[in-house]
Design a protein around this motif. Sequence first.
Motif, PDB file in Angstrom:
ATOM      1  N   ASP A 269       0.877 -41.434   2.053  1.00 46.21           N
ATOM      2  CA  ASP A 269      -0.333 -40.623   2.029  1.00 46.21           C
ATOM      3  C   ASP A 269      -1.554 -41.462   1.658  1.00 46.21           C
ATOM      4  O   ASP A 269      -2.644 -41.296   2.222  1.00 46.21           O
ATOM      5  N   LEU A 270      -1.372 -42.362   0.698  1.00 46.74           N
ATOM      6  CA  LEU A 270      -2.489 -43.211   0.288  1.00 46.74           C
ATOM      7  C   LEU A 270      -2.909 -44.157   1.407  1.00 46.74           C
ATOM      8  O   LEU A 270      -4.094 -44.448   1.581  1.00 46.74           O
ATOM      9  N   GLN A 271      -1.933 -44.639   2.185  1.00 47.12           N
ATOM     10  CA  GLN A 271      -2.269 -45.480   3.327  1.00 47.12           C
ATOM     11  C   GLN A 271      -3.074 -44.694   4.354  1.00 47.12           C
ATOM     12  O   GLN A 271      -4.076 -45.175   4.889  1.00 47.12           O
ATOM     13  N   VAL A 272      -2.631 -43.465   4.634  1.00 49.96           N
ATOM     14  CA  VAL A 272      -3.375 -42.611   5.567  1.00 49.96           C
ATOM     15  C   VAL A 272      -4.779 -42.368   5.048  1.00 49.96           C
ATOM     16  O   VAL A 272      -5.773 -42.491   5.780  1.00 49.96           O
ATOM     17  N   LEU A 273      -4.875 -42.032   3.757  1.00 51.60           N
ATOM     18  CA  LEU A 273      -6.172 -41.729   3.162  1.00 51.60           C
ATOM     19  C   LEU A 273      -7.098 -42.933   3.205  1.00 51.60           C
ATOM     20  O   LEU A 273      -8.296 -42.813   3.519  1.00 51.60           O
ATOM     21  N   SER A 274      -6.577 -44.120   2.922  1.00 53.37           N
ATOM     22  CA  SER A 274      -7.422 -45.318   2.915  1.00 53.37           C
ATOM     23  C   SER A 274      -7.987 -45.602   4.298  1.00 53.37           C
ATOM     24  O   SER A 274      -9.148 -45.988   4.445  1.00 53.37           O
ATOM     25  N   LEU A 275      -7.170 -45.397   5.337  1.00 55.16           N
ATOM     26  CA  LEU A 275      -7.647 -45.632   6.698  1.00 55.16           C
ATOM     27  C   LEU A 275      -8.676 -44.593   7.116  1.00 55.16           C
ATOM     28  O   LEU A 275      -9.668 -44.906   7.790  1.00 55.16           O
ATOM     29  N   LEU A 276      -8.459 -43.344   6.710  1.00 52.39           N
ATOM     30  CA  LEU A 276      -9.444 -42.308   7.021  1.00 52.39           C
ATOM     31  C   LEU A 276     -10.772 -42.595   6.336  1.00 52.39           C
ATOM     32  O   LEU A 276     -11.849 -42.429   6.929  1.00 52.39           O
ATOM     33  N   LEU A 277     -10.704 -43.046   5.081  1.00 57.03           N
ATOM     34  CA  LEU A 277     -11.928 -43.372   4.358  1.00 57.03           C
ATOM     35  C   LEU A 277     -12.635 -44.575   4.970  1.00 57.03           C
ATOM     36  O   LEU A 277     -13.848 -44.725   4.838  1.00 57.03           O
ATOM     37  N   ALA A 278     -11.873 -45.429   5.679  1.00 60.92           N
ATOM     38  CA  ALA A 278     -12.471 -46.576   6.360  1.00 60.92           C
ATOM     39  C   ALA A 278     -13.081 -46.187   7.703  1.00 60.92           C
ATOM     40  O   ALA A 278     -13.669 -47.022   8.378  1.00 60.92           O
ATOM     41  N   GLY A 279     -12.923 -44.919   8.092  1.00 64.49           N
ATOM     42  CA  GLY A 279     -13.538 -44.434   9.315  1.00 64.49           C
ATOM     43  C   GLY A 279     -12.618 -44.368  10.510  1.00 64.49           C
ATOM     44  O   GLY A 279     -13.073 -44.153  11.629  1.00 64.49           O
ATOM     45  N   ALA A 280     -11.307 -44.551  10.302  1.00 66.13           N
ATOM     46  CA  ALA A 280     -10.369 -44.527  11.423  1.00 66.13           C
ATOM     47  C   ALA A 280     -10.085 -43.099  11.851  1.00 66.13           C
ATOM     48  O   ALA A 280     -10.051 -42.177  11.036  1.00 66.13           O
ATOM     49  N   SER A 281      -9.869 -42.908  13.146  1.00 67.62           N
ATOM     50  CA  SER A 281      -9.462 -41.603  13.672  1.00 67.62           C
ATOM     51  C   SER A 281      -7.981 -41.391  13.414  1.00 67.62           C
ATOM     52  O   SER A 281      -7.249 -42.339  13.076  1.00 67.62           O
ATOM     53  N   ASP A 282      -7.515 -40.153  13.583  1.00 70.02           N
ATOM     54  CA  ASP A 282      -6.090 -39.866  13.391  1.00 70.02           C
ATOM     55  C   ASP A 282      -5.232 -40.713  14.323  1.00 70.02           C
ATOM     56  O   ASP A 282      -4.185 -41.243  13.927  1.00 70.02           O
ATOM     57  N   ALA A 283      -5.667 -40.836  15.571  1.00 63.09           N
ATOM     58  CA  ALA A 283      -4.899 -41.609  16.549  1.00 63.09           C
ATOM     59  C   ALA A 283      -4.807 -43.074  16.131  1.00 63.09           C
ATOM     60  O   ALA A 283      -3.756 -43.714  16.260  1.00 63.09           O
ATOM     61  N   ALA A 319     -10.334 -36.421  -3.274  1.00 65.78           N
ATOM     62  CA  ALA A 319      -9.575 -37.648  -3.524  1.00 65.78           C
ATOM     63  C   ALA A 319     -10.280 -38.520  -4.553  1.00 65.78           C
ATOM     64  O   ALA A 319      -9.644 -39.133  -5.416  1.00 65.78           O
ATOM     65  N   HIS A 320     -11.618 -38.567  -4.462  1.00 66.72           N
ATOM     66  CA  HIS A 320     -12.402 -39.328  -5.443  1.00 66.72           C
ATOM     67  C   HIS A 320     -12.265 -38.717  -6.834  1.00 66.72           C
ATOM     68  O   HIS A 320     -12.070 -39.434  -7.836  1.00 66.72           O
ATOM     69  N   GLU A 321     -12.353 -37.375  -6.922  1.00 62.58           N
ATOM     70  CA  GLU A 321     -12.267 -36.695  -8.209  1.00 62.58           C
ATOM     71  C   GLU A 321     -10.906 -36.921  -8.865  1.00 62.58           C
ATOM     72  O   GLU A 321     -10.800 -37.002 -10.086  1.00 62.58           O
ATOM     73  N   ARG A 322      -9.842 -37.000  -8.067  1.00 61.91           N
ATOM     74  CA  ARG A 322      -8.495 -37.156  -8.613  1.00 61.91           C
ATOM     75  C   ARG A 322      -8.092 -38.620  -8.821  1.00 61.91           C
ATOM     76  O   ARG A 322      -6.978 -38.903  -9.243  1.00 61.91           O
ATOM     77  N   GLY A 323      -8.978 -39.542  -8.474  1.00 65.23           N
ATOM     78  CA  GLY A 323      -8.659 -40.945  -8.638  1.00 65.23           C
ATOM     79  C   GLY A 323      -7.813 -41.517  -7.523  1.00 65.23           C
ATOM     80  O   GLY A 323      -7.329 -42.644  -7.621  1.00 65.23           O
ATOM     81  N   TRP A 324      -7.616 -40.738  -6.449  1.00 68.73           N
ATOM     82  CA  TRP A 324      -6.811 -41.233  -5.322  1.00 68.73           C
ATOM     83  C   TRP A 324      -7.544 -42.334  -4.559  1.00 68.73           C
ATOM     84  O   TRP A 324      -6.913 -43.200  -3.975  1.00 68.73           O
ATOM     85  N   VAL A 325      -8.877 -42.275  -4.543  1.00 68.17           N
ATOM     86  CA  VAL A 325      -9.647 -43.243  -3.761  1.00 68.17           C
ATOM     87  C   VAL A 325      -9.401 -44.645  -4.294  1.00 68.17           C
ATOM     88  O   VAL A 325      -9.172 -45.590  -3.540  1.00 68.17           O
ATOM     89  N   ALA A 326      -9.419 -44.800  -5.621  1.00 62.93           N
ATOM     90  CA  ALA A 326      -9.184 -46.121  -6.209  1.00 62.93           C
ATOM     91  C   ALA A 326      -7.781 -46.609  -5.876  1.00 62.93           C
ATOM     92  O   ALA A 326      -7.566 -47.771  -5.541  1.00 62.93           O
ATOM     93  N   ARG A 327      -6.785 -45.667  -5.948  1.00 66.56           N
ATOM     94  CA  ARG A 327      -5.414 -46.050  -5.631  1.00 66.56           C
ATOM     95  C   ARG A 327      -5.280 -46.432  -4.160  1.00 66.56           C
ATOM     96  O   ARG A 327      -4.605 -47.384  -3.798  1.00 66.56           O
ATOM     97  N   ALA A 328      -5.955 -45.652  -3.300  1.00 71.03           N
ATOM     98  CA  ALA A 328      -5.876 -45.938  -1.867  1.00 71.03           C
ATOM     99  C   ALA A 328      -6.500 -47.288  -1.552  1.00 71.03           C
ATOM    100  O   ALA A 328      -5.964 -48.076  -0.774  1.00 71.03           O
TER     101      ALA A 328
END
Length: 346
Positions: A269-283, A319-328
Amino acid sequence: MEVLGALGFSPEEATVYRTLVGLGATGLADLARRCTMPDADVEQAVLALRARGLVAESAVAPGRWVAAPPGVALRAIVNDRRHELEQAELAAARLAEAHRTEASVDVHDLVEVVIGAGAVGQRFHQLQLGAVSEVCAFVTDRPAVVTADENSAEDIATARGVRYRVVLERDVLEHEPQANVAAVLRREEEVRVVERVPTKLVIADGRTALVPLDVEGAEPSALVIHAAGLVGSLVALFESVWRDAWPLVLSTPDADDIVEMHSGPDEFDLQVLSLLLAGASDARVARQLDVGLRTVQRRVRSLMDATGSTTRIQLGWAAHERGWVARASTDAAATDIAAPEVAGTA
């Protein structure tokens, strides 16, 4: 054979047509021998197929029969069937609207009482087969009418893209074979677990609900609820329990071991989240992580549900509020997730 049967072929017609497709021009006697059917049955099947334009007598070899090209002949039948289904769907929608209009006059019609194991099981299957987008359910370890193994409607609905969200009581995991739960997860169904669910419940498309009634000593019965206000309350109840339940996931893609996600998103999930935050599409995320697109979409949907987010912008903030962004970000740097393809999508 079953596919041709769905197009209106009798078993004999399906056998004859398949044989002719593979043989080319063939006489009736040879055709009967190859189909291991009586001559009379083959002749009757050939005449029926000719009437539908699926076979014809050879112009260069009289007395021999050839199959019409399947790409043309069967496509025409499929299109006809599709049109019939569209008309049937339209008729069903009109009848449903007429039923809702009538029901609005009589409040008793807004809640249907179903009595008997057969009737309850039929309504349970109908609800799933009629669902268009989503089925939500609370499941206990005490099925009164239909067991998990008997729920063939679930397989059919998921195969055509209906999303399933299921909350299990923990006791279900004690009694249900782990391989069965793993098979459900591999069908891309979303399953969570709690100690106890408030009630047995099935909701289709947020519009119709079925609530089995547990009455000691009485035969199985249920309420089928159509009233929008009542169904809306049940949807709110489901969402409340869903948010607090622990998601179930496979420990590895190839194993049947089930684990509960107790501490927020897992590494994937963190890998998915990090890529989404980098601007990647689902595909692009799916390609980068070498998984299916539906897997990525399911994980994103689960993250949104877990945080109560309705948009991906809200998911990013949560994700930012829960600290997931730093982990991602840490995981992305450690595992070199942000490949050049993704980094260049700004």
